[in-house]
Design an enzyme around this catalytic site. Sequence first.
Site, PDB file in Angstrom:
ATOM      1  NE  ARG A 223      -3.565   0.046   2.711  1.00 37.48           N
ATOM      2  CZ  ARG A 223      -4.176   0.249   3.876  1.00 37.48           C
ATOM      3  NH1 ARG A 223      -4.112  -0.691   4.822  1.00 37.48           N
ATOM      4  NH2 ARG A 223      -4.826   1.376   4.106  1.00 37.48           N
TER       5      ARG A 223
ATOM      6  CB  CYS B 137      -2.118   3.626   9.600  1.00 40.72           C
ATOM      7  SG  CYS B 137      -3.511   4.120  10.641  1.00 40.72           S
TER       8      CYS B 137
END
Length: 278
Positions: free
Chosen positions: A177, A237
């Site tokens: 990611r 995050c």
Amino acid sequence: MADALVSTEWLAAHLADAGLRVLDGSWHMPQARRDPRAEFLAAHLPGAAFFDVDGVADRSTPLPHMLPTPAEFEDAVGRLGVGTGDRVIVYDTRGLVSAARVWWTFRAFGHDAVAILDGGLPKWKAEGRPLEAGEAKPTPRRFRATPRPALVRDLAAMRANLATRREQVLDARSAGRFAATEPEPRAGLRGGHIPGSLNLPSDTLVRADGTLLPAADLRKKFDAAGVDLGKPVTTTCGSGITASVLAFGLHVLGHPEVAVYDGSWTEWGGRADTPVEP
């Protein structure tokens, strides 16, 4: 700081202590199709109450589980039976994930008497320790919040840091990611990361049983990620959950200047006016 992490043995011996409150802070991504409240009703630690990460949050924004106002937090945790002078122990159903978010939230509102149960519910159950089922019925208590802005970063602060580079930005998402080689789990988000940020996937800080790595091993993980433990760090995050795991690890190592970017990638990657690196 060892008092931020308690063992199942310690908690089993102190469950009946006056002024000790246990909270189940379990949370899951929507695609996991798990209902943490239903799981709490089926089985939880004796005397625990359920801290709803999505419910104890700012409802005025489309961003998920952003910090509530101090008054909202006071009301919510007071109804969970937590008083200003109580010691709070948080656990979750995965070991050490969303419990860290609840830990950070309490600290962001000035409550330092909060710790995480190492290994969480899985370790407690594996050891055959007692469980309860059904609704919690805590006696409401008065809780007073004292917000600590130094522990929280917003979009404006993250933009400013692009120029000053005063704080290291450490991303807890997976390497894929972070590098935009795997898709984001939330629709509508760009791939990549905040320019200049570092990557340390949060799941690398825990053992297979969900317990936190020893301090020496934690330090090696942060070192390998390129983090200078002598300089301020802001963690990020997907939505501020696993960023709190990194913040917790740094706290355990005694790092004095650690903040969490509350909006995280859901905010940054969901805008068209924020720079992104692949």
